[in-house]
Each structure stands twice: as structure tokens, then as C-alpha cells.
Write a protein that holds these residues in place. Structure first.
Motif, PDB file in Angstrom:
ATOM      1  N   SER A   1       9.582 -13.323  -8.878  1.00  0.00           N
ATOM      2  CA  SER A   1       8.846 -13.320  -7.614  1.00  0.00           C
ATOM      3  C   SER A   1       7.348 -13.351  -7.879  1.00  0.00           C
ATOM      4  O   SER A   1       6.867 -12.762  -8.850  1.00  0.00           O
ATOM      5  CB  SER A   1       9.181 -12.059  -6.802  1.00  0.00           C
ATOM      6  N   GLU A   2       6.626 -14.023  -7.007  1.00  0.00           N
ATOM      7  CA  GLU A   2       5.166 -14.032  -7.048  1.00  0.00           C
ATOM      8  C   GLU A   2       4.662 -13.579  -5.689  1.00  0.00           C
ATOM      9  O   GLU A   2       4.918 -14.229  -4.675  1.00  0.00           O
ATOM     10  CB  GLU A   2       4.640 -15.428  -7.374  1.00  0.00           C
ATOM     11  N   LEU A   3       3.981 -12.434  -5.656  1.00  0.00           N
ATOM     12  CA  LEU A   3       3.519 -11.898  -4.385  1.00  0.00           C
ATOM     13  C   LEU A   3       2.109 -11.360  -4.503  1.00  0.00           C
ATOM     14  O   LEU A   3       1.651 -11.001  -5.594  1.00  0.00           O
ATOM     15  CB  LEU A   3       4.457 -10.797  -3.880  1.00  0.00           C
ATOM     16  N   ARG A   4       1.424 -11.320  -3.382  1.00  0.00           N
ATOM     17  CA  ARG A   4       0.062 -10.797  -3.331  1.00  0.00           C
ATOM     18  C   ARG A   4       0.112  -9.333  -2.934  1.00  0.00           C
ATOM     19  O   ARG A   4       0.833  -8.947  -2.011  1.00  0.00           O
ATOM     20  CB  ARG A   4      -0.765 -11.610  -2.340  1.00  0.00           C
ATOM     21  N   GLN A   5      -0.655  -8.508  -3.636  1.00  0.00           N
ATOM     22  CA  GLN A   5      -0.607  -7.061  -3.460  1.00  0.00           C
ATOM     23  C   GLN A   5      -2.014  -6.521  -3.254  1.00  0.00           C
ATOM     24  O   GLN A   5      -2.908  -6.754  -4.069  1.00  0.00           O
ATOM     25  CB  GLN A   5       0.025  -6.409  -4.700  1.00  0.00           C
ATOM     26  N   ASP A   6      -2.209  -5.779  -2.153  1.00  0.00           N
ATOM     27  CA  ASP A   6      -3.478  -5.088  -1.917  1.00  0.00           C
ATOM     28  C   ASP A   6      -3.460  -3.802  -2.733  1.00  0.00           C
ATOM     29  O   ASP A   6      -2.560  -2.970  -2.584  1.00  0.00           O
ATOM     30  CB  ASP A   6      -3.634  -4.786  -0.424  1.00  0.00           C
ATOM     31  N   THR A   7      -4.440  -3.622  -3.605  1.00  0.00           N
ATOM     32  CA  THR A   7      -4.433  -2.483  -4.528  1.00  0.00           C
ATOM     33  C   THR A   7      -5.058  -1.224  -3.943  1.00  0.00           C
ATOM     34  O   THR A   7      -5.070  -0.179  -4.592  1.00  0.00           O
ATOM     35  CB  THR A   7      -5.188  -2.844  -5.819  1.00  0.00           C
ATOM     36  N   ARG A   8      -5.603  -1.300  -2.739  1.00  0.00           N
ATOM     37  CA  ARG A   8      -6.265  -0.124  -2.164  1.00  0.00           C
ATOM     38  C   ARG A   8      -5.267   0.993  -1.874  1.00  0.00           C
ATOM     39  O   ARG A   8      -4.171   0.744  -1.377  1.00  0.00           O
ATOM     40  CB  ARG A   8      -6.965  -0.488  -0.859  1.00  0.00           C
ATOM     41  N   MET A   9      -5.674   2.224  -2.162  1.00  0.00           N
ATOM     42  CA  MET A   9      -4.915   3.391  -1.738  1.00  0.00           C
ATOM     43  C   MET A   9      -5.386   3.864  -0.366  1.00  0.00           C
ATOM     44  O   MET A   9      -4.623   4.444   0.404  1.00  0.00           O
ATOM     45  CB  MET A   9      -5.065   4.525  -2.755  1.00  0.00           C
ATOM     46  N   LEU A  10      -6.671   3.630  -0.055  1.00  0.00           N
ATOM     47  CA  LEU A  10      -7.262   4.016   1.227  1.00  0.00           C
ATOM     48  C   LEU A  10      -7.959   2.804   1.835  1.00  0.00           C
ATOM     49  O   LEU A  10      -8.523   1.970   1.112  1.00  0.00           O
ATOM     50  CB  LEU A  10      -8.279   5.152   1.040  1.00  0.00           C
TER      51      LEU A  10
ATOM     52  N   THR B   1     -10.639   2.736   3.296  1.00  0.00           N
ATOM     53  CA  THR B   1     -12.093   2.814   3.108  1.00  0.00           C
ATOM     54  C   THR B   1     -12.534   2.244   1.763  1.00  0.00           C
ATOM     55  O   THR B   1     -13.728   2.048   1.535  1.00  0.00           O
ATOM     56  CB  THR B   1     -12.553   4.277   3.214  1.00  0.00           C
ATOM     57  N   GLN B   2     -11.576   1.992   0.870  1.00  0.00           N
ATOM     58  CA  GLN B   2     -11.913   1.447  -0.439  1.00  0.00           C
ATOM     59  C   GLN B   2     -12.136  -0.062  -0.344  1.00  0.00           C
ATOM     60  O   GLN B   2     -11.621  -0.714   0.569  1.00  0.00           O
ATOM     61  CB  GLN B   2     -10.784   1.743  -1.439  1.00  0.00           C
ATOM     62  N   PRO B   3     -12.908  -0.627  -1.281  1.00  0.00           N
ATOM     63  CA  PRO B   3     -13.095  -2.089  -1.279  1.00  0.00           C
ATOM     64  C   PRO B   3     -11.752  -2.805  -1.439  1.00  0.00           C
ATOM     65  O   PRO B   3     -10.904  -2.388  -2.228  1.00  0.00           O
ATOM     66  CB  PRO B   3     -13.996  -2.331  -2.500  1.00  0.00           C
TER      67      PRO B   3
END
Length: 502
Positions: free
Chosen positions: A388-397, A399-401
Motif C-alpha cells: 500500500s502507498e498512502l499519505r500520512q499526516d505526522t502531526r500529533m496536535l 497546532t503543530q506544523p
């Protein structure tokens, strides 16, 4: 009283793009983004993407037609997208700032992403488009063909009819497929749900029939029967009723080999050999085992959680002989082992690597091994891109970049089956977002590989099987089965690469 700014769509984070786009089309039918060929292209692109990826793709398209895309956030893992004319942006924002009710929503404008810097990429050779699903046979109802009910071009399908279950044997060796009612000539009152197909060829089909239905599945008991035309005969020692075994069983010639995991008084796996008139336990071991036919009346018993394997011969004295240790542990991937001829098998295992964009993320990569179980000779190839190839947002919050990375990982099920000539089909199934491998076609002599993914056949995830009687690859879906193009046309369209085993 409902406001024109109230959310009409409410989804959770697991909702795939196909469902999200369908809802938006339903509730916003007058917006051009959700109509015509452009919308069909969106469905092709986003049908298996997560909601945030869909929002990013929709925002610039809606902006181009004078609309804003908002999300009303209640602090959970769900989404309430709202589409409003761009000239009402301030009014919409003020409306939700002044809200008094519960739950309280935070209105967030989903802004079109900044245009990416242009990258010079090497031009790919242009190939003509191909219609992948060339001939389609639609079923009258949902028809689920899977690894446990499909054998050599035949599949046994059960279907409920009022208080009774029916059973049909579908023959995919002809086109279009034909089906036969397995209860039509029976007079013993058997229910279709009690029949399991375990092997089939042009001369006969072999079945397991449930004869005792207990309060629990462990109390169920089975007997075997062989069917030739409309004639049905018992198979196996007279009067013996068998417990439920591990699936799938293995049939070699006129003999059945079954596995049973036993937990009392100690953990072990026991292997039975069942013939038309007799049965015997031929092997047992403390770990889980997989059985693989390896030609010339031989079987290979492989340990799931370790490297041990044994060869066993159908000819007397029927001894299990320790073979060379396998090069990698595989657990459930043991079931995907394939016999390549001689004393060589194909094994699979999983490896790990770090994501190239973020050091905090690891990816699982599939590894293929060519292994000689007599000499121990071993080579391996990393199957980069299988999965699988997927896009993942790495933010935990929030408010983070924001940093979105691409994960390429193997996270699903692998099935391996014979193709035409020296070719094999490696199929992949996963319940993940993003683009997925459907199948790789691999040539065991040249190591050539042809890759088919959901980019080629969007919106659906068919299982690909080769049917020798047709000399064609078929795509199996719940609502239909379709013929893929002739293999030469597939290679011409997709091109091919070479796997390096070293």
C-alpha cells in the motif's frame, strides 16, 4: 430550525473517498465539481483515499468554481464538511463563532494547498490505453469467491433461500461461467451451508459435508464425499466423523491431507492422511504447520514460527525427513509458499525500513526468497512497492506544523498461485487507504515482473486468478467476474521490470 450553514454530511476518519464523494454529490448536486467526466476522474483518483486527502484535492477545485470547503470540528475523529459560496466566508465563520448549542463546533477553512514547485521528471514512454475489464459476466447476486471455496477453476457458492441454504458449483473453465445446483439431485435433505468444496477437476469434485451441527463449531463433525456427475459416494473410512480442520486442506491425487491444531494436553499440530478407505496420523509437531505439495508424491511440512521443515513421501516407508532450515520466519506468510520445481520453493517474509521523509516512521517491506530445501541454497529479493502507498499526516496536535509523508508499506494478505507457463500471480489484499498493489506477475525463469495496481483498475479491488482452460487471467469481484486482456497486451501496456535475487 435548520440553517443553510448546517452540516449535511457527517463521516468518520475511516470513510473512504468513494463514500465521501457520493455523499457530497448527493447533498450538493448543483455544484459542477460533482458532475460529469471530471467527477468520474475524481472517483478514480480518490475512491480509496482518506477524508483529509480528499479535502485537499477538492479544495482547489471548489475554489475554482467560487466555493469554500469548511470542516466543523467537534474535537473527535470525525468530519462535518460544509461547502459554501466563497463570498459568504465571513458570514459562515461568524455564524459558528456565535453558536450557543451543543456540541460546539470549530469552523476550519480547508484552504487549497500551495502549488508544488515544478519538478523535471524523466518522460515515461507513452503506451496505449487498455480496457482492463474486457468481458464482464455479472452475477445475479453477491458472489464471494475466495481462497477457501475456489479450486482449479471451480468455486462453491452458498445462497440463502428462505429457510434453506442452496449450494452452486460455478465452473470458470468456460466463458461465460456456468453454474450447477449441488442439491438438485440429492434426496438426503442436506443443507447447502453444510457443503464445502475441497478439490475439483474435470472428472470429479471432492467435498466435505457437515453431518453433526453442534452448539459450538468445535462440536461440528464432518464426512467426505466424492461427486462424479450426479453420482455421490462416500470417501474415507466408513463411519468416521471428523472435527473441523485448519483451512485449506491439501489434496494430492486421491489422498487428502488435513491439519488440526490441538491445545490439550499439550500444544501441537497433527497432520492426517485420509484415503478412500483409511486414515492415519503421519506427522505432529509443537508449532503450527503449513503443508506444501512438492512434486513426485512428496510433501513439505513447514513450521510457522521458526525455520524447521520436513519432507514426506507418499511412497513407503512414509518417513518425515528433516530438510535444510528455512532462511526466514514468516508466520502467516508460510501459506503463500510456492513450489518452483526440483527441490526449490519460493518463500516470503517481512522486513522493516525507515521512512525516507520522517525518521519516526517505519515501513514494512515484503521479501521473497528462493530456497532449495535439500542443499540450503538461498537468494532473496526485496519487493519494493508491493503493498500500500498512502499519505500520512505526522502531526500529533493540530497546532503543530503540517507535514504529510508518503508511506509505502506491506500491510495485508498475500496469496500466491500459478499463472501461465513460468509465471506466477502474487495477489495483495488490504483494508488500508491509498493506492494498493492488486497483483504482480512474476516469471520464475527470467525474474521478469509485471505490476498491476488500483491505479490501473480504480474503485474496485478484484482478486486476480489464472484459469488454464481459458488461458486467461480473470478478475473476481462480488458483483461480477471479468476477463483481463491477453497477457501479451498487459505487458505491452504496463511494461515490465526485473527482480534481482541475490
Amino acid at each position: 430550525m435548520q440553517s443553510r450553514f448546517d452540516p449535511l454530511v457527517h463521516i468518520d476518519w475511516k470513510t473512504p473517498g468513494s463514500d465521501l464523494l457520493g455523499l457530497l454529490q448527493h447533498y450538493y448536486p448543483d455544484i459542477g465539481v460533482f458532475a460529469g467526466p471530471g467527477f468520474e476522474a475524481l472517483l478514480d483518483e480518490l475512491s480509496n483515499e482518506m477524508p483529509e486527502v480528499c479535502f485537499e484535492a477538492l479544495a482547489p477545485l471548489l475554489a475554482g468554481q467560487g466555493y469554500d470547503l469548511w470542516n466543523l470540528d467537534a474535537g473527535g475523529d470525525d468530519y462535518r464538511p460544509v461547502i459554501v459560496p466563497a463570498d459568504q466566508r465571513e458570514t459562515f465563520a461568524q455564524h459558528w463563532q456565535d453558536q450557543r448549542g451543543e456540541p460546539r463546533f470549530t469552523a476550519s477553512l480547508i484552504e487549497p494547498p500551495e502549488p508544488a514547485a515544478a519538478e523535471l521528471k524523466p518522460a515515461k514512454p507513452k503506451r496505449g490505453k487498455v480496457k482492463w475489464l474486457q468481458e464482464v459476466h455479472e452475477y445475479p447476486g453477491a458472489t464471494y469467491v475466495h481462497e477457501y471455496n475456489y479450486r482449479n477453476g471451480w468455486a462453491a457458492i452458498t445462497e440463502q433461500d428462505e429457510d434453506q441454504w442452496l449450494c452452486f458449483l460455478i465452473d470458470y473453465n468456460q466463458w461465460p461461467p456456468a453454474e450447477q445446483d449441488m442439491l438438485e439431485h440429492r434426496t438426503d435433505g442436506v443443507d447447502g451451508a453444510d457443503l464445502q468444496l475441497i478439490d475439483a477437476d474435470a472428472q470429479r469434485s471432492l467435498w466435505k459435508r457437515r453431518v453433526v451441527r453442534g452448539d459450538y463449531s468445535t462440536d461440528d463433525r464432518y464426512q467426505y464425499e466424492v461427486r462424479q456427475g450426479d453420482e455421490i459416494a462416500a470417501f474415507g473410512p466408513v463411519g468416521v466423523q471428523w472435527p473441523e480442520f485448519e483451512q485449506p486442506c491439501v489434496v494430492v491425487g486421491s489422498e487428502i491431507f488435513e491439519r488440526k491444531r490441538i491445545y490439550e494436553p499439550e500444544h501441537l499440530t497433527r497432520i492426517w492422511r485420509i484415503t478412500a478407505h483409511s486414515s492415519e496420523v503421519i506427522f505432529e509437531y509443537a508449532d503450527e504447520l503449513t503443508i506444501l505439495p512438492i512434486g513426485a508424491g512428496r510433501l513439505l511440512f513447514m513450521q510457522h514460527n521458526g525455520p524447521k521443515c520436513w519432507t514426506w513421501n507418499q511412497d513407503p516407508p512414509h518417513q518425515a525427513i528433516v530438510a535444510k532450515p528455512m532462511p526466514a520466519e514468516a508466520y502467516k506468510l508460510r501459506a503463500a509458499t510456492a513450489y518452483l520445481g526440483g527441490d526449490e520453493i519460493l518463500l516470503f517474509s517481512e522486513g522493516a525500513r525507515q521512512n525516507v521523509e520522517h525518521t519516526g516512521y517505519q515501513e514494512t517491506v515484503l521479501v521473497a526468497w528462493r530456497f532449495n530445501f535439500i542443499t540450503g541454497a538461498t537468494t532473496r529479493a526485496t519487493l519494493d512497492g508491493f503493498g500500500s502507498e498512502l499519505r500520512q499526516d505526522t502531526r500529533m496536535l493540530v497546532t503543530q506544523p503540517k507535514q504529510v509523508i508518503t508511506l509505502r508499506t506491506f500491510h495485508g494478505q498475500l496469496q500466491v498461485a500459478r499463472g501461465h507457463g513460468d509465471w506466477w500471480v502474487w495477489s495483495y489484499r488490504a483494508n488500508t487507504f491509498g493506492t494498493q498493489t492488486l497483483a504482480w506477475f512474476w516469471n520464475q525463469v527470467s525474474n521478469e515482473v509485471v505490476k498491476l495496481s488500483t491505479k490501473d483498475i480504480p474503485r474496485i479491488k478484484p482478486e486476480i486468478r489464472y484459469v488454464p482452460a481459458q488461458d486467461r487471467y480473470l478478475a473476481f469481484e462480488a458483483d461480477f467476474v471479468a476477463r483481463l486482456p491477453a497477457f501479451a497486451e498487459m505487458v505491452e501496456t504496463k511494461g515490465s521490470g526485473v527482480l534481482v535475487f541475490e
